[in-house]
Design a protein around this motif. Structure first.
Motif, PDB file in Angstrom:
ATOM      1  N   THR A  29       0.832  -1.209   0.000  1.00 55.10           N
ATOM      2  CA  THR A  29       0.000   0.000   0.000  1.00 55.10           C
ATOM      3  C   THR A  29       0.863   1.254   0.000  1.00 55.10           C
ATOM      4  O   THR A  29       0.653   2.180  -0.802  1.00 55.10           O
ATOM      5  N   ARG A  30       1.842   1.273   0.889  1.00 54.91           N
ATOM      6  CA  ARG A  30       2.702   2.462   0.982  1.00 54.91           C
ATOM      7  C   ARG A  30       3.500   2.659  -0.299  1.00 54.91           C
ATOM      8  O   ARG A  30       3.611   3.788  -0.799  1.00 54.91           O
ATOM      9  N   GLN A  31       4.019   1.584  -0.866  1.00 58.02           N
ATOM     10  CA  GLN A  31       4.805   1.730  -2.104  1.00 58.02           C
ATOM     11  C   GLN A  31       3.913   2.124  -3.284  1.00 58.02           C
ATOM     12  O   GLN A  31       4.266   2.979  -4.080  1.00 58.02           O
ATOM     13  N   SER A  32       2.739   1.529  -3.372  1.00 54.96           N
ATOM     14  CA  SER A  32       1.875   1.773  -4.535  1.00 54.96           C
ATOM     15  C   SER A  32       1.299   3.176  -4.537  1.00 54.96           C
ATOM     16  O   SER A  32       1.054   3.752  -5.597  1.00 54.96           O
ATOM     17  N   LEU A  33       1.042   3.710  -3.347  1.00 52.27           N
ATOM     18  CA  LEU A  33       0.367   5.018  -3.274  1.00 52.27           C
ATOM     19  C   LEU A  33       1.338   6.173  -3.035  1.00 52.27           C
ATOM     20  O   LEU A  33       0.917   7.329  -2.973  1.00 52.27           O
ATOM     21  N   ALA A  34       2.624   5.848  -2.936  1.00 50.32           N
ATOM     22  CA  ALA A  34       3.609   6.890  -2.579  1.00 50.32           C
ATOM     23  C   ALA A  34       3.581   8.072  -3.542  1.00 50.32           C
ATOM     24  O   ALA A  34       3.753   9.218  -3.122  1.00 50.32           O
ATOM     25  N   ASN A  35       3.341   7.795  -4.825  1.00 47.29           N
ATOM     26  CA  ASN A  35       3.395   8.896  -5.805  1.00 47.29           C
ATOM     27  C   ASN A  35       2.033   9.262  -6.377  1.00 47.29           C
ATOM     28  O   ASN A  35       1.941   9.896  -7.419  1.00 47.29           O
ATOM     29  N   ILE A 105     -10.090   5.975  -3.077  1.00 49.42           N
ATOM     30  CA  ILE A 105     -10.792   4.930  -2.320  1.00 49.42           C
ATOM     31  C   ILE A 105      -9.826   3.744  -2.263  1.00 49.42           C
ATOM     32  O   ILE A 105      -9.277   3.337  -3.292  1.00 49.42           O
ATOM     33  N   SER A 106      -9.601   3.262  -1.064  1.00 51.81           N
ATOM     34  CA  SER A 106      -8.621   2.200  -0.881  1.00 51.81           C
ATOM     35  C   SER A 106      -9.260   1.058  -0.112  1.00 51.81           C
ATOM     36  O   SER A 106      -9.988   1.289   0.859  1.00 51.81           O
ATOM     37  N   HIS A 133      -8.550   7.922  -7.720  1.00 52.98           N
ATOM     38  CA  HIS A 133      -7.999   6.566  -7.841  1.00 52.98           C
ATOM     39  C   HIS A 133      -8.720   5.582  -6.913  1.00 52.98           C
ATOM     40  O   HIS A 133      -9.145   5.946  -5.816  1.00 52.98           O
ATOM     41  N   PHE A 134      -8.798   4.352  -7.387  1.00 54.47           N
ATOM     42  CA  PHE A 134      -9.320   3.246  -6.582  1.00 54.47           C
ATOM     43  C   PHE A 134      -8.196   2.230  -6.461  1.00 54.47           C
ATOM     44  O   PHE A 134      -7.729   1.678  -7.466  1.00 54.47           O
ATOM     45  N   PHE A 135      -7.750   1.993  -5.221  1.00 55.09           N
ATOM     46  CA  PHE A 135      -6.649   1.054  -4.966  1.00 55.09           C
ATOM     47  C   PHE A 135      -7.194  -0.178  -4.246  1.00 55.09           C
ATOM     48  O   PHE A 135      -7.937  -0.053  -3.263  1.00 55.09           O
ATOM     49  N   ILE A 136      -6.787  -1.337  -4.750  1.00 59.99           N
ATOM     50  CA  ILE A 136      -7.196  -2.616  -4.143  1.00 59.99           C
ATOM     51  C   ILE A 136      -5.938  -3.438  -3.905  1.00 59.99           C
ATOM     52  O   ILE A 136      -5.075  -3.515  -4.792  1.00 59.99           O
ATOM     53  N   CYS A 137      -5.841  -4.064  -2.744  1.00 64.41           N
ATOM     54  CA  CYS A 137      -4.782  -5.054  -2.532  1.00 64.41           C
ATOM     55  C   CYS A 137      -5.421  -6.255  -1.833  1.00 64.41           C
ATOM     56  O   CYS A 137      -6.065  -6.098  -0.792  1.00 64.41           O
ATOM     57  N   ILE A 200      -2.063  -9.393  -4.782  1.00 66.31           N
ATOM     58  CA  ILE A 200      -2.172  -8.669  -6.052  1.00 66.31           C
ATOM     59  C   ILE A 200      -2.743  -7.292  -5.735  1.00 66.31           C
ATOM     60  O   ILE A 200      -3.613  -7.167  -4.862  1.00 66.31           O
ATOM     61  N   SER A 201      -2.213  -6.277  -6.402  1.00 70.51           N
ATOM     62  CA  SER A 201      -2.796  -4.938  -6.202  1.00 70.51           C
ATOM     63  C   SER A 201      -3.173  -4.351  -7.557  1.00 70.51           C
ATOM     64  O   SER A 201      -2.563  -4.670  -8.587  1.00 70.51           O
ATOM     65  N   PHE A 202      -4.212  -3.537  -7.503  1.00 70.37           N
ATOM     66  CA  PHE A 202      -4.744  -2.876  -8.701  1.00 70.37           C
ATOM     67  C   PHE A 202      -4.863  -1.391  -8.404  1.00 70.37           C
ATOM     68  O   PHE A 202      -5.312  -1.009  -7.308  1.00 70.37           O
ATOM     69  N   LEU A 203      -4.513  -0.599  -9.384  1.00 72.90           N
ATOM     70  CA  LEU A 203      -4.775   0.833  -9.285  1.00 72.90           C
ATOM     71  C   LEU A 203      -5.640   1.221 -10.481  1.00 72.90           C
ATOM     72  O   LEU A 203      -5.238   1.015 -11.632  1.00 72.90           O
ATOM     73  N   PHE A 204      -6.826   1.731 -10.169  1.00 73.29           N
ATOM     74  CA  PHE A 204      -7.770   2.162 -11.214  1.00 73.29           C
ATOM     75  C   PHE A 204      -7.936   3.680 -11.124  1.00 73.29           C
ATOM     76  O   PHE A 204      -7.751   4.276 -10.047  1.00 73.29           O
ATOM     77  N   ARG A 205      -8.341   4.279 -12.232  1.00 75.78           N
ATOM     78  CA  ARG A 205      -8.603   5.728 -12.230  1.00 75.78           C
ATOM     79  C   ARG A 205      -9.985   6.004 -12.805  1.00 75.78           C
ATOM     80  O   ARG A 205     -10.418   5.346 -13.759  1.00 75.78           O
ATOM     81  N   ASN A 206     -10.622   6.983 -12.206  1.00 78.70           N
ATOM     82  CA  ASN A 206     -11.928   7.428 -12.691  1.00 78.70           C
ATOM     83  C   ASN A 206     -11.704   8.434 -13.811  1.00 78.70           C
ATOM     84  O   ASN A 206     -11.269   9.554 -13.547  1.00 78.70           O
ATOM     85  N   GLY A 207     -11.938   8.017 -15.039  1.00 76.88           N
ATOM     86  CA  GLY A 207     -11.610   8.869 -16.190  1.00 76.88           C
ATOM     87  C   GLY A 207     -12.564  10.022 -16.360  1.00 76.88           C
ATOM     88  O   GLY A 207     -13.525  10.178 -15.629  1.00 76.88           O
TER      89      GLY A 207
END
Ligand SMILES: C[S@@+](CC[C@H](N)C(=O)[O-])C[C@H]1O[C@@H](n2cnc3c(N)ncnc32)[C@H](O)[C@@H]1O
Length: 207
Positions: A29-35, A105-106, A133-137, A200-207
């Motif tokens: 979570t910390r690595q994926s959302l750092a930027n 949303i995480s 962004h929608f983050f799932i792990c 597994i982690s996913f990062l989605f974006r609301n276009g």
């Protein structure tokens, strides 16, 4: 045992039991959302606040939701910022706890307890700000195929929680139906070993 009851029972030891999944998720979570830029966050299934504490340091406001009173109780003791709000609610019921869209949303290690991903993605969509962004792990499906499920030890017995296997295609189809764009998929392994990925982690974006 009902999922909520099991987490109420697990809560006191959730942070201190040996738990590779919990620890790897914190790192992921910390690595994926750092930027990823965000100032407002909705966290689904915050548990004892392992990730809430980090999100609360990054964001101006965090709304953290869980249906386990005992898990929430520990999270509340951990995070006393007035910019972080905890709400006891079931994600399968209408989301009356949120009033305005958020940047992020995480959700972490929660969806294995939810049978149908589609309604969750449909509920996420309207509460994501434009470009939010929608983050799932979650447990990697490969790990689920091997039988991994959330479980804990209680007085010498292993309590295994009700869990649903989610194939990769389920996440991708639910995201497509909700018109969320996939930005990134990452696989997370134990101790740098490239065997079966744990998460597994996913990062989605609301276009
Ligand atoms: C394995 S814990 C993960 C907690 C936290 N996200 C973390 O990564 O440490 C799963 C959490 O999801 C919550 N949960 C599961 N199903 C839920 C539902 N339908 N509504 C709200 N919370 C739920 C449980 O109460 C529990 O706190």
């Amino acid at each position: 045992m009902k999922i909520n009851d099991a987490y109420n029972q697990w809560a006191a030891k959730y942070d201190t039991n040996e738990n590779k999944t919990r620890d790897l998720d914190a790192l992921a979570t910390r690595q994926s959302l750092a930027n990823i830029p965000f100032s407002s966050v909705l966290e689904l299934g915050c548990g004892t606040g392992k990730n809430t504490i980090w999100l609360s340091d990054q964001a101006e406001s965090v709304l953290a939701v869980d249906f386990s009173r005992e898990m929430l109780q520990i999270a509340r003791q951990k995070i006393k910022k007035n910019t972080t709000t905890f709400v006891e609610a079931d994600l399968l019921q209408p989301w009356t706890f949120i009033q305005q869209p958020v940047d992020l949303i995480s959700t972490n290690l929660v969806l294995e307890h939810i049978e149908d991903l589609g309604p969750i993605f449909q509920k996420v969509k309207p509460w994501l700000a434009p470009n939010g962004h929608f983050f799932i792990c979650e447990f990697h499906p490969f790990k689920q195929y091997q039988g991994s499920k959330a479980r804990f030890e209680e007085e010498g017995a292993t309590i295994t929680l009700t869990a649903f296997t989610h194939h990769l295609s389920e996440y991708l189809e639910a995201a497509k139906a909700a018109e969320l764009e996939l930005l990134e998929i990452k696989e997370w392994f134990d101790d740098g070993k490239k065997e079966v990925p744990r998460l597994i982690s996913f990062l989605f974006r609301n276009g």
